[in-house]
Enzyme design. Sequence first.
Site, mmCIF file in Angstrom:
data_model
loop_
_atom_site.group_PDB
_atom_site.id
_atom_site.type_symbol
_atom_site.label_atom_id
_atom_site.label_comp_id
_atom_site.label_asym_id
_atom_site.label_seq_id
_atom_site.Cartn_x
_atom_site.Cartn_y
_atom_site.Cartn_z
ATOM 1 N N ARG A 29 14.875 28.361 -5.761
ATOM 2 C CA ARG A 29 15.422 27.065 -5.351
ATOM 3 C C ARG A 29 14.620 25.976 -6.053
ATOM 4 O O ARG A 29 13.418 25.806 -5.809
ATOM 5 C CB ARG A 29 15.339 26.879 -3.840
ATOM 6 C CG ARG A 29 16.046 25.569 -3.422
ATOM 7 C CD ARG A 29 16.082 25.396 -1.924
ATOM 8 N NE ARG A 29 16.930 24.238 -1.604
ATOM 9 C CZ ARG A 29 16.541 23.204 -0.863
ATOM 10 N NH1 ARG A 29 15.333 23.163 -0.362
ATOM 11 N NH2 ARG A 29 17.383 22.214 -0.623
ATOM 12 N N GLY A 30 15.297 25.244 -6.935
ATOM 13 C CA GLY A 30 14.606 24.279 -7.779
ATOM 14 C C GLY A 30 13.852 23.214 -7.019
ATOM 15 O O GLY A 30 12.744 22.836 -7.398
ATOM 16 N N ASP A 32 12.259 23.381 -4.380
ATOM 17 C CA ASP A 32 11.016 23.882 -3.771
ATOM 18 C C ASP A 32 9.953 24.240 -4.811
ATOM 19 O O ASP A 32 8.776 23.915 -4.643
ATOM 20 C CB ASP A 32 11.306 25.132 -2.922
ATOM 21 C CG ASP A 32 12.060 24.813 -1.651
ATOM 22 O OD1 ASP A 32 12.223 23.617 -1.355
ATOM 23 O OD2 ASP A 32 12.492 25.758 -0.970
ATOM 24 N N THR A 33 10.348 24.926 -5.875
ATOM 25 C CA THR A 33 9.330 25.524 -6.750
ATOM 26 C C THR A 33 9.530 25.271 -8.238
ATOM 27 O O THR A 33 8.752 25.785 -9.040
ATOM 28 C CB THR A 33 9.288 27.053 -6.520
ATOM 29 O OG1 THR A 33 10.539 27.628 -6.958
ATOM 30 C CG2 THR A 33 9.036 27.401 -5.076
ATOM 31 N N ARG A 34 10.568 24.510 -8.634
ATOM 32 C CA ARG A 34 10.831 24.350 -10.066
ATOM 33 C C ARG A 34 9.633 23.768 -10.809
ATOM 34 O O ARG A 34 9.298 24.209 -11.918
ATOM 35 C CB ARG A 34 12.042 23.441 -10.292
ATOM 36 C CG ARG A 34 12.328 23.210 -11.798
ATOM 37 C CD ARG A 34 13.438 22.181 -12.035
ATOM 38 N NE ARG A 34 14.724 22.689 -11.622
ATOM 39 C CZ ARG A 34 15.434 22.193 -10.604
ATOM 40 N NH1 ARG A 34 14.928 21.177 -9.898
ATOM 41 N NH2 ARG A 34 16.604 22.690 -10.290
ATOM 42 N N GLU A 96 23.939 33.414 -5.561
ATOM 43 C CA GLU A 96 23.286 34.038 -6.705
ATOM 44 C C GLU A 96 22.629 35.351 -6.296
ATOM 45 O O GLU A 96 22.681 36.354 -7.027
ATOM 46 C CB GLU A 96 22.239 33.076 -7.279
ATOM 47 C CG GLU A 96 21.643 33.512 -8.606
ATOM 48 C CD GLU A 96 20.735 32.445 -9.167
ATOM 49 O OE1 GLU A 96 21.199 31.673 -10.032
ATOM 50 O OE2 GLU A 96 19.562 32.359 -8.725
#
Length: 802
Positions: A29-30, A32-34, A96
């Site tokens: 999930r971008g 949160d952690t990108r 996904e």
Amino acid sequence: MAPTSIERASASSSTSIPPWKYDVFLSFRGADTRENFTDHLYTALIERGIHTFRDDEEIERGSEITPKLLKAIEESRFCVVVFSKGYAYSRWCLDELVKIIECVKENGQTIIPIFYHVDPSDVRKQTGSFTEAFVNHEKQYEEETKRWKAALREVSNISAGWHLEHGYESVLIKKITNDICKRLSCKILHVGENIVGMDFHLDKLKSFINVKLNEVRMIGIYGIGGIGKTTIAKAVCNSISYQFDGSSFLENIRVMGNCCCVLQLQQKLIHDILKGKNIKLHNIDEGINVIKDRLHANKVLIVVDDLYESKFIKRFANEIRRRLNCKILSVGENIVGMDFHLDKLNSLINNKSNEVLMIGIYGIGGIGKTTIAKAICNSISYKFDGWSFLENVREIGSSCGLLQLQQNLLNDILNGRNIYKYHNVDEGVNVIKDRLHSKKVLIVVDHVDNLSQLECIVGKHDWFCQGSIIIITTRNKHLLTCHGVDEAYEVKELNYEESIELLSRYAFKQSLPKDDYKNLLVRAIEYAKGLPLALKFLGIFLFSKTIPEWESSLCKLRRKIPMEIESVLKISFDGLDDMEKDIFLDIACFFKGKDKNFVSRILDGCNFYAESGIRILVDKCLLTVSNNKLDMHDLLQHMGWEIVREQCLKEPGERSRLWEGEDVSHVLTRNTGTKTIEGIIRDMSTSKQIRFTTRAFKQMRRLRLLEVHRDVEYDSMMKYCKDKCIPREHLPRDFTFPSHDLRYLHWDGYPLKCLPSNFHGENLVELSLQSSGIEVLWDKKVFRKLKTFLREGRKALCDNKN
């Protein structure tokens, strides 16, 4: 835990290997952690040459998963899914994940889940941060929610995942990249197509194997010809080989019937495990020794296929059985820094592998000598025909006698078949030499404090067979020298990082400290000074205590050393003679950090034979000398202080040495000094002003050492503020003090113009009257033993001939 359906799909994928375009597909999930964890992971993978797909870089995200993204999943060998706290809020991420599982089941990729600051059980059960997300989803997407939950359950049950809760992200990322590199480098054995029933066999065999167990496992697969034994072995090898340091598949052993072919099998095994290193072997026995020596430190997977009776296989199996029969000595939990010691000791051992080798391990009490000896014993004992760990020889030797130690040694090495009866130590020596000279043995003689203990157990090198190793642990380095060991290894204190980890493991049950306790942890580490015994005690003692309780406990520890630590350290002190004890206590109370020559002059003046005594203290790890300065571990100094305090707990005047400002002031203001006092040190820069009187010193008839000093800053302040009211020591004109036994007098700013008229300086060896008002000294004949006189920064050596 039984393998999940997607783990089984991954394991059986080796029947047909698709042409992978990507090594790794990253799902996350971008929001949160990108920009943090996933970006760091992506960078680490790329730097290791791993072709990694990250969807926010190559495909613009839309409302639905695009064909291009689906194709990227299908063409990636590994799918790394990063579960974060906000993961379940994203429909895109959940869709996904469902597609990833579908592709894995169809194409056989491998899913690697990473639980980033979320509990795997929260993902599995949709609890914690996942609860609220699914409350919202269930209102709008009822059917999709069922698929999403099923996907989360399936992936969170995969055993080969990673969980980051505490610790450094960089450490976990390094482990993940190493794991993927290892998996990518594994050869895939061809098992053919149209394989049926393999899942059943894989489940059964994996339940036997359980790669997480820390033991050697031997598993046989048998059946009639053509039943599929080799195919099953290959499939198992494909599914688990990445979890090992190396693997080898020795195919069709049955046809390798002669010695030449066995030698080739040995070379292939070594070549496979050591990643292509070729070692020239000349015979089967040499091959066996190389396999034992080179593979014992590696976690390996070896498949011996289509076995036919052969000398090589029998002997190799016997070697494994011998490893299985080795006892494992307990080294406790929360061991920190052990790899360093094992590497050092193994390098010493490997350099002289064909000789009888005697190694000494020495260091201060509580430093971990016994633990290190146990660890090295566990790692190499299987190489020997027999081994023995004789623990705590000092106590057993004194209580049960040396004869019992000899019997314990023979019983251990002869596996309880010691039928020899002997009645004295000399007979025992002869039996040891006779029975062990033809055996390659490993013997550890732990906590030795007397040379006779070694002489009757491991007397000389020629008692033992070539390749034997004798390890001796002691606090006395000189004892090792006298016995003629080949190598002496000193165990040093833990460094700062290791100290933090060890203390945290006991105090917080984790490798890193809690944020609120970091400053207190620094104080605790400063107290322990890298001594494992002290760090363990502090961690256990402070576990679950509040911050105020930590504060209070650390203040108390500064005043009184815990009994559990003192009792261990004091063993070395108790082994000293009276003169050596006096030297130790003088240094602990007065001379730590001082110049060795300076201290030796004073102690020699006290008839303590300083050079010999200091050498003994160094050999027994009670003292160190660096740049000619005397030093000792802080806890040894604390022990020395405690020994002096225990001479009289309530009244300082009944103790032999006074060094703390409060105790000195108590004695001098209340006139409680006695003949017990041998030394006083008073720091004027940190103490309250007091009035020195003749009465206060009257009973101190055995006073050897008197120092009244101030630091450099105080001295500068005194010169700068001559006309201001600065505290000064005051002496009456008729001041006298006992001086017959005085060897060392140091008095900064001595206020009188001369020493007392009845001053007896015949035994004085060191006189320092810096910044004093002294104008007249008595005749030099009074100071016939004086070596050094210091006044106003100028040094004058007294000529004793005059």
